[in-house]
Structures are given as structure tokens and as C-alpha cells.
Design an enzyme around this catalytic site. Structure first.
Site, PDB file in Angstrom:
ATOM      1  N   ASP A  83      43.843 -24.511 -30.213  1.00  0.00           N
ATOM      2  CA  ASP A  83      42.868 -25.583 -30.411  1.00  0.00           C
ATOM      3  C   ASP A  83      42.630 -25.842 -31.892  1.00  0.00           C
ATOM      4  O   ASP A  83      41.509 -25.785 -32.404  1.00  0.00           O
ATOM      5  CB  ASP A  83      41.562 -25.283 -29.686  1.00  0.00           C
ATOM      6  CG  ASP A  83      41.621 -25.663 -28.209  1.00  0.00           C
ATOM      7  OD1 ASP A  83      42.735 -25.926 -27.711  1.00  0.00           O
ATOM      8  OD2 ASP A  83      40.572 -25.705 -27.549  1.00  0.00           O
ATOM      9  N   HIS A 119      38.353 -20.945 -26.191  1.00  0.00           N
ATOM     10  CA  HIS A 119      38.277 -22.002 -25.181  1.00  0.00           C
ATOM     11  C   HIS A 119      36.875 -22.520 -24.893  1.00  0.00           C
ATOM     12  O   HIS A 119      36.726 -23.664 -24.464  1.00  0.00           O
ATOM     13  CB  HIS A 119      38.923 -21.490 -23.891  1.00  0.00           C
ATOM     14  CG  HIS A 119      39.251 -22.528 -22.872  1.00  0.00           C
ATOM     15  ND1 HIS A 119      39.745 -23.773 -23.193  1.00  0.00           N
ATOM     16  CD2 HIS A 119      39.184 -22.485 -21.508  1.00  0.00           C
ATOM     17  CE1 HIS A 119      39.980 -24.459 -22.087  1.00  0.00           C
ATOM     18  NE2 HIS A 119      39.643 -23.699 -21.055  1.00  0.00           N
ATOM     19  N   HIS A 144      44.248 -27.833 -26.202  1.00  0.00           N
ATOM     20  CA  HIS A 144      44.286 -29.081 -26.971  1.00  0.00           C
ATOM     21  C   HIS A 144      45.626 -29.303 -27.661  1.00  0.00           C
ATOM     22  O   HIS A 144      45.839 -30.375 -28.231  1.00  0.00           O
ATOM     23  CB  HIS A 144      43.140 -29.124 -27.986  1.00  0.00           C
ATOM     24  CG  HIS A 144      41.867 -29.580 -27.369  1.00  0.00           C
ATOM     25  ND1 HIS A 144      41.428 -30.884 -27.409  1.00  0.00           N
ATOM     26  CD2 HIS A 144      40.941 -28.902 -26.652  1.00  0.00           C
ATOM     27  CE1 HIS A 144      40.287 -30.992 -26.759  1.00  0.00           C
ATOM     28  NE2 HIS A 144      39.968 -29.796 -26.290  1.00  0.00           N
ATOM     29  N   ASP A 158      38.955 -21.231 -31.539  1.00  0.00           N
ATOM     30  CA  ASP A 158      39.070 -22.683 -31.720  1.00  0.00           C
ATOM     31  C   ASP A 158      38.586 -23.099 -33.106  1.00  0.00           C
ATOM     32  O   ASP A 158      37.517 -22.663 -33.550  1.00  0.00           O
ATOM     33  CB  ASP A 158      38.214 -23.426 -30.694  1.00  0.00           C
ATOM     34  CG  ASP A 158      38.594 -23.137 -29.261  1.00  0.00           C
ATOM     35  OD1 ASP A 158      38.999 -21.999 -28.972  1.00  0.00           O
ATOM     36  OD2 ASP A 158      38.456 -24.047 -28.418  1.00  0.00           O
TER      37      ASP A 158
END
Length: 490
Positions: A166, A349, A199, A137
Site C-alpha cells: 500500500d 491493511h 492497493h 501502509d
């Protein structure tokens, strides 16, 4: 998991919110006088993607013929980075330096590449000299992503990347980060692989800021148009990458087989009887559309994007923490690896906030965690690449000040032993305000079918009365420790 009363209070805040915006190598923090990191690692082997503050931003134009070069991508990153340091108007200035027409062409070019890729992408290094860097991310933390790519080296024929989703939300520079990463994908489609995170979905980008960020930076009308185009691109992102047939890169976690899935619906009593899915099923699965909710044809996509490993679970159960996907134990990981011939699963995540209350799970303050170690079979690890995350926290809430990490896979270990580089945030960050209500919370606790989603206006076309260039009024704490009052989006 938070209590129902906590979720109700959070939902009430959403209704009231103003619509604003395993070897470790440690990397030293950058100096405050230069954007470039300290020279504790070798310089990148190809075009540098960083710049110093002395460079003056100049407008970017789309190249003739539409062919992107490493020099063009590096210049794009330099222009955008310099703009972030020009003062409080830098969000609105982005549209002058990277016009909507350029951003639109970049998104369409990325879409054209992704439409040729399947749900599961095979990353097969072309020679033993190739390293593959796996990035977790990044969440709109543009300066930290530039630092990471400086440490790992720019993409090249021998330095490949897998960005594990993300890219947006919570951080203040999702547009800049997306533009940079997507441009590298278009420039080097074989050497740069993008996978989808939770996301990269309509629900999250509406709640956690990316949609509003685009409206502020490009104006309401053009920002919404770019957001809709971004969602088209997001819906074509692959769900996973398989490196050298031995390492699976996936954002959330393992998935239920379509053959014997039982339960799995929100409030449906769990899915403990589910069979672990296979790579063959994943390769045939739908990428999930705009908002994979884990039901019907989006079951595999929802599981892949939202699932989490656990230390105290046998098999796979419904993920009550998030209201979507699964929680799976080491026995499920063992079954998956033995069935599919995989030695390493790299997922992302979960940052330090998501691990704070998870009993038995390692924290994520270094950016890396070994979660399942199955002797003689393989490992499942989490890699998170946004340091000092989240960028904004509600005043009085805990700041984790965590490091981040990326993983390098190399031929000398069969591309299935993670070499971890941990690094600190690029400080100081330019002053900015959030584009979302920070009281929503630091971790994604509900998916697109949860109670939180019901409180968010969908479509967005009925709130034209809101002036997108105006900020909010909540008080938050920035990553450098300064208190910021939302008197204008930045």
C-alpha cells in the site's frame, strides 16, 4: 460493514464523480520551520534521506551504467521533496525534475529485481547486528514516509527494511513515495524487501487516485504509460516475507488452503469450513497478476491481500466487509503458527478508519495493535505507517488525527518480538488536492469483484476527452484542517 443502500449511494457517486485527481517508543512531531523531525532519536547511521526547504530542486538523471548508490537515492528524495514545496504547479513540475525516462528506467530496474523473487521471500539477517524495520501502509504520504525513515535510519547492511505494501492511493504523493522506495530496493536488493498490498492492484489505483495522479504529473499519455508499467511491477511484488523463520510479514492476513477451501465466493455462503493455508502453499502460489480477485489461481493472493483478523470469529469465514478474502479468529492464527513454526505475524491493511466500527478490535490511533495473543504460541499484530490518515476527508466527516508506527525486529529477541515506534505526521504538509473522489469512503470495503468495481471504467483509453491536468470540484478537508476546493490538481 456498510449497508447495501450505503454502497449503492457510494456507487452512484462514483458514476457521477469528476475524474480528477509491544514496547512503544514515541517520536515527537517535527517543527513547522524544518522538514527534519525533532532530534528525539539518533541520526540515521547512513546517508540521510531528508532535506531542508533551503535546497533548490535540480533535475535527476539516470546514473551511467544504471547502478544506483545511496547518494543517488538520497538526492532523488531531496529533489522530489523540495519540489512539493514550490507552489501549486508542483505536480506538473515533477516531470521536469524526474523525467519520464528516469521514472521508466527505475520501474524497469525494480521489475528486473522483483522477477528474481518468489511469492514468499525469506529475509535472513546476516549477523546479530542486523535490525529489520517493518513498515505498514504509507499511502502516498511521502513526507511522513521520509520522517519514518529518518527515525529508523536509512537502509544499510545492518538496518534492513520490509515495506508491507500500500505505497499508493489516497495520499497526494504516491509517485514520489514509489520512486523513493523502489530506488532503495534497486540500490540494496538484499537489505530492502517489498511486499504487495491490496492497493498495488489495477482496481484500487483506478478508484483511489494513483492512476490519475500519474496522468496529472506526467500528462495523460505518459502518465498512463507509467501506470501500466507500474502495474507490471506490482504484479511481481512478493506476497509475503518471512524474517528469520519466525516472523511472517503479510499485508492482509491468513489464507485458505487450496486443499479444502469451501465456499469463499462473493455471496457463496462463506468459507467456515476452510482449512488454514501453509507457508509451503504460499511459496508455490501465483503472485496474482494485475487484479487478484480471490478466485481460481488468485485465491491465495486475494486472501493474503484482503483478509482481516477478528475477535468474534472461529476459524475462517468469508470477509463480507470487503467482499473478498477471509476473516479469521485467534484459533486460526494458533493453528497457522503451530503448523508453520511462526511466532509472530505482522500485517497491515487497517488504519483507524477501518477499525472504527469493528466491535471487539483495538483501534489503530497509535499505528499499532495486538490483535491475537496466543499464550505460549505467538502474536498477530497490525502495523500502520501513515499518520493522520486519510490525508483527505469529506467535509463534515471525522478526522482521526492518528499516529503511525513501524516495528523493529532484533536478534536479541529472536526477531519475533515487536519493538514499536509510534510517530506523528510531518506537518505542515504542502497544499494539495486529492486525485480521487473522497466520498468513496475511507476504508476499502469491496474488492475488485464487488459492485463498486462495476461502476469504474476499465482500461481508461476511452476517456481521452478528459483533460488530466484539470482538477475536480468537490470540497474536502486537508490534514492540516484547511478547506480545499478542487479547482486544479495538486
Amino acid at each position: 460493514a456498510r449497508s447495501a443502500s450505503t454502497r449503492r449511494r457510494r456507487s452512484e457517486r462514483i458514476r457521477r464523480q469528476p475524474r480528477y485527481p509491544s514496547t512503544h517508543h514515541d517520536a515527537a512531531a517535527p517543527t513547522s520551520s524544518d522538514v527534519d523531525p525533532a532530534t528525539d532519536r539518533p541520526e540515521p547511521r547512513s546517508t540521510s534521506i531528508l532535506m531542508t526547504r533551503r535546497t533548490s530542486p535540480a533535475a535527476v538523471t539516470w546514473p551511467k551504467g544504471g547502478e544506483l548508490t545511496p547518494e543517488w537515492v538520497a538526492n532523488l528524495a531531496r529533489v522530489m521533496e523540495a519540489n512539493t514545496r514550490t507552489g501549486p504547479d508542483h505536480p506538473q513540475n515533477l516531470r521536469k525534475l524526474v523525467p519520464k525516462s528516469v521514472m521508466e528506467k527505475l520501474l524497469k530496474a525494480t521489475l528486473a529485481v522483483l522477477e528474481t523473487e518468489g511469492t514468499l521471500v525469506r529475509v535472513d539477517p546476516s549477523s546479530p547486528d542486523v535490525n529489520v524495520n517493518v513498515v505498514g501502509d504509507t499511502h502516498g504520504q511521502f513526507h511522513d514516509a521520509l520522517r519514518l525513515m529518518h527515525l529508523a535510519g536509512a537502509p544499510s547492511a545492518t538496518n534492513w527494511y520490509v515495506f508491507n505494501g500500500d505505497f499508493v492511493d489516497r495520499g497526494a504523493w504516491g509517485a514520489e513515495l514509489v520512486a523513493t522506495v523502489f530506488a532503495w530496493k534497486v540500490c540494496m536488493p538484499r537489505y530492502v524487501t517489498l511486499t504487495r498490498g491490496n492497493h498495488e492492484c489495477e482496481f484500487c489505483t483506478e478508484v483511489y487516485g494513483y492512476k490519475k495522479e500519474l496522468e496529472v504529473k506526467y500528462g495523460t499519455k505518459d502518465g498512463r504509460a507509467l501506470w501500466r508499467l507500474f502495474m507490471r511491477v506490482a504484479s511481481e511484488l512478493p506476497l509475503a516475507a518471512l524474517v528469520a523463520d519466525k516472523t511472517l510479514v503479510v499485508h492482509g492476513g491468513l489464507w485458505r488452503s487450496k486443499r479444502k477451501a469451501k465456499g469463499g465466493k462473493k455471496g457463496g455462503g462463506g468459507s467456515s469450513g476452510a482449512e488454514v493455508g501453509t507457508l509451503a502453499e504460499l511459496a508455490k502460489a501465483w503472485k496474482g497478476g494485475d487484479d487478484p480477485d480471490g478466485e481460481g489461481d488468485t485465491q491465495i493472493a486475494g486472501d493474503v491481500l484482503w483478509s482481516d483478523p477478528a475477535s468474534d470469529v472461529n476459524g475462517m469465514i468469508f470477509n463480507d466487509n470487503r467482499g473478498i478474502g477471509t476473516m479469521f479468529g485467534a484459533d486460526a492464527t494458533k493453528t497457522f503458527m503451530e503448523t508453520n513454526g511462526v511466532r509472530l505475524v505482522l500485517r497491515s491493511h487497517e488504519g483507524p478508519d477501518a477499525r472504527e466500527d469493528r466491535t471487539g478490535m483495538n483501534d489503530m490511533t497509535s499505528g499499532f495493535s495486538l490483535d491475537h495473543d496466543v499464550p505460549g504460541v505467538g502474536k498477530l499484530c497490525t502495523v500502520f505507517s501513515a499518520p493522520d490518515y486519510p490525508q483527505f476527508v469529506e467535509e463534515g466527516e471525522r478526522r482521526f488525527n492518528g499516529r503511525a508506527a513501524f516495528v523493529t525486529l532484533a536478534s536479541d529477541t529472536g526477531y519475533h518480538e515487536p519493538r514499536v515506534t509510534s510517530f506523528e505526521a510531518a506537518k505542515p504538509r504542502p497544499a494539495c488536492d486529492p486525485y480521487y473522489d473522497v466520498t468513496v469512503g475511507g476504508s476499502d470495503e469491496e474488492g475488485p469483484d464487488g459492485d463498486l468495481a462495476a461502476t469504474v471504467a476499465r482500461g481508461g483509453d476511452d476517456d481521452d476527452a478528459f483533460e488530466a491536468d484539470a482538477g475536480g470540484s468537490d470540497t474536502v478537508t486537508e490534514s492540516d484542517g484547511d478547506t480545499v476546493s478542487g479547482e486544479g490538481a495538486a
